[in-house]
Motif scaffolding. Structure first.
Motif, PDB file in Angstrom:
ATOM      1  N   HIS A   1      50.148  40.568  44.226  1.00  0.00           N
ATOM      2  CA  HIS A   1      48.790  40.197  44.614  1.00  0.00           C
ATOM      3  C   HIS A   1      48.800  39.101  45.666  1.00  0.00           C
TER       4      HIS A   1
ATOM      5  N   GLU B   1      42.410  44.110  44.101  1.00  0.00           N
ATOM      6  CA  GLU B   1      43.503  43.952  43.140  1.00  0.00           C
ATOM      7  C   GLU B   1      44.003  42.515  43.061  1.00  0.00           C
TER       8      GLU B   1
ATOM      9  N   GLU C   1      44.176  40.756  39.390  1.00  0.00           N
ATOM     10  CA  GLU C   1      45.360  40.131  38.807  1.00  0.00           C
ATOM     11  C   GLU C   1      45.103  38.679  38.428  1.00  0.00           C
TER      12      GLU C   1
ATOM     13  N   SER D   1      38.941  43.396  34.094  1.00  0.00           N
ATOM     14  CA  SER D   1      40.211  43.806  34.702  1.00  0.00           C
ATOM     15  C   SER D   1      40.580  45.231  34.315  1.00  0.00           C
TER      16      SER D   1
ATOM     17  N   GLN E   1      40.587  48.307  37.027  1.00  0.00           N
ATOM     18  CA  GLN E   1      41.879  48.880  37.370  1.00  0.00           C
ATOM     19  C   GLN E   1      42.005  50.316  36.901  1.00  0.00           C
TER      20      GLN E   1
ATOM     21  N   ARG F   1      40.401  52.515  39.329  1.00  0.00           N
ATOM     22  CA  ARG F   1      41.193  52.626  40.552  1.00  0.00           C
ATOM     23  C   ARG F   1      42.297  53.678  40.425  1.00  0.00           C
TER      24      ARG F   1
ATOM     25  N   SER G   1      49.453  49.892  41.868  1.00  0.00           N
ATOM     26  CA  SER G   1      48.178  49.866  41.143  1.00  0.00           C
ATOM     27  C   SER G   1      48.371  50.273  39.691  1.00  0.00           C
TER      28      SER G   1
ATOM     29  N   LEU H   1      49.903  47.417  37.859  1.00  0.00           N
ATOM     30  CA  LEU H   1      48.919  46.391  37.544  1.00  0.00           C
ATOM     31  C   LEU H   1      48.124  46.761  36.297  1.00  0.00           C
TER      32      LEU H   1
END
Length: 390
Positions: free
Chosen positions: A30, A197, A201, A226, A230, A233, A252, A255
């Motif tokens: 990140h 992102e 993070e 979060s 995510q 995504r 991604s 994460l």
């Protein structure tokens, strides 16, 4: 039995607590996202003659901590601390002068003359990698002063972020929290989208901090944000094999795995063990997909899941997790092998199984005598003493 369990649980939880202090290495990519966003059109740093504090290091061997999420398989790792990159590498279009030195240090660019500020940041990062957090703090503060003297806001934000991670890795959450908040708000003020992102993070880390500081409402809000952002995504490619994914998609996905990992720790800390195990399993599936079954982070997740099973007194599944971790650690000569031996010995000790407790704690002790891991050696000796007394 209850007193024995209370005395042994700290051993089982040692890996989880360790990862909590080191997780800023989890997917430090990140920082690269933030820099790319901040610095594409920013002014270059002007070379100065300001003094530089260097991090003096010895020939100490640096090993990869297993308590970190490495973003990509094949050593495509995070863009912060490691130099052993493999076949895939980030292609950068960054124009800002300060990032050049970091890319050189990471092995992504040819060596060029470096700005003094670059050298300071590199030395700070190197000390963080060596877990010399006090040295890193001193060095980074000198870099922060230089960035402020140069009135270079983006460099200042970056150093704040590195400082926050330094405190986070050290476990100094009260000092990490306000710095992460500063970075978060400054990035938003510069126009970064809230679901970027980089901010996801930082939100995860803040959520972990709030959980450790017992501010559970803030922690839950952060995790909800979060995980939701995510998953949205990655949902279009989460079912694909890793060979079908491009580097950014793998990052991604990693994460999201990190989100699950921290959230599982939070759930376990508040006693929601069933949900914690379900969440650990999601994190583990992603980690195996991205990194492989014997990767250090995969083994740490198995160890941490075993600790949650111990809290449930589900010793059979705790042993299964630890045996998987031990198999992977033996195969890869993982530095945490002695810890996994110790933990499985501790599980058998909780079950009052003298023979197996002695067997595994002795293996732990023998391994620590070779690796010279004094803290684990002391715990292994304690385990042997308690097992002998059964």
């Amino acid at each position: 039995m209850s007193s024995l369990m209370s005395s042994m649980l700290p051993l089982m939880l040692s890996s989880s607590s360790s990862s909590a202090t080191k997780f800023s290495g989890l997917r430090l990519r990140h920082l690269s996202y933030s820099l790319r966003y901040l610095l594409l059109n920013d002014k270059p740093i002007v070379a100065t003659n300001l003094p530089i504090r260097c991090c003096t290091t010895t020939s100490r061997k640096t090993t990869t901590s297993p308590d970190k999420w490495y973003s990509l398989r094949n050593k495509l790792v995070d863009n912060n601390h490691r130099q052993d990159f493999d076949d895939k590498r980030y292609e950068t279009l960054w124009s800002w002068n300060v990032i050049t030195g970091l890319l050189v240090w990471l092995g992504l660019m040819e060596d060029n003359e470096e700005d003094p500020l670059i050298k300071i940041i590199k030395n700070g990062l190197r000390c963080m990698h060596l877990e010399e957090y006090e040295k890193a703090e001193l060095i980074l503060h000198s870099g922060l002063q230089m960035a402020q003297d140069l009135q270079h806001e983006s460099a200042e934000i970056y150093i704040y972020d590195v400082l926050a991670n330094n405190y986070f890795m050290k476990g100094d959450y009260k000092r990490a929290e306000p710095l992460f908040a500063v970075v978060f708000n400054r990035l938003l003020a510069k126009g970064m989208p809230p679901n970027d992102e980089s901010l996801v993070e930082i939100s995860i880390k803040l959520s972990h901090i709030y959980s450790n500081l017992s501010d559970f409402d803030k922690s839950q809000m952060g995790f909800d944000f979060s995980l939701s952002e995510q998953y949205q995504r990655v949902k279009s490619f989460v079912a694909k094999s890793v060979d079908e994914l491009v580097s950014e998609e793998i990052n991604s996905l990693a994460l999201l795995g990190m989100c699950y990992d921290y959230y599982a720790k939070h759930l376990s800390s508040i006693g929601n063990f069933d949900s914690a195990i379900d969440t650990y399993k999601k994190s583990l599936d992603i980690c195996i997909k991205v990194n492989g079954r014997t990767h250090p982070q995969t083994l740490v997740l198995l160890n941490d899941m075993s600790a949650t099973y111990v809290h449930k007194k589900d010793f059979a599944n705790a042993v299964i997790c630890l045996k998987r971790a031990i198999e992977g650690a033996i195969e890869t000569d993982d530095e945490n092998l002695a810890k996994y031996y110790l933990n499985i010995g501790s599980v058998y000790l909780l079950q009052l199984n003298k023979e197996l407790a002695l067997k595994w704690c002795q293996r732990s002790l023998s391994t620590t005598l070779t690796s010279k891991n004094k803290p684990i050696e002391d715990k292994a000796r304690k385990c042997l003493t308690e097992a002998t007394g059964l």
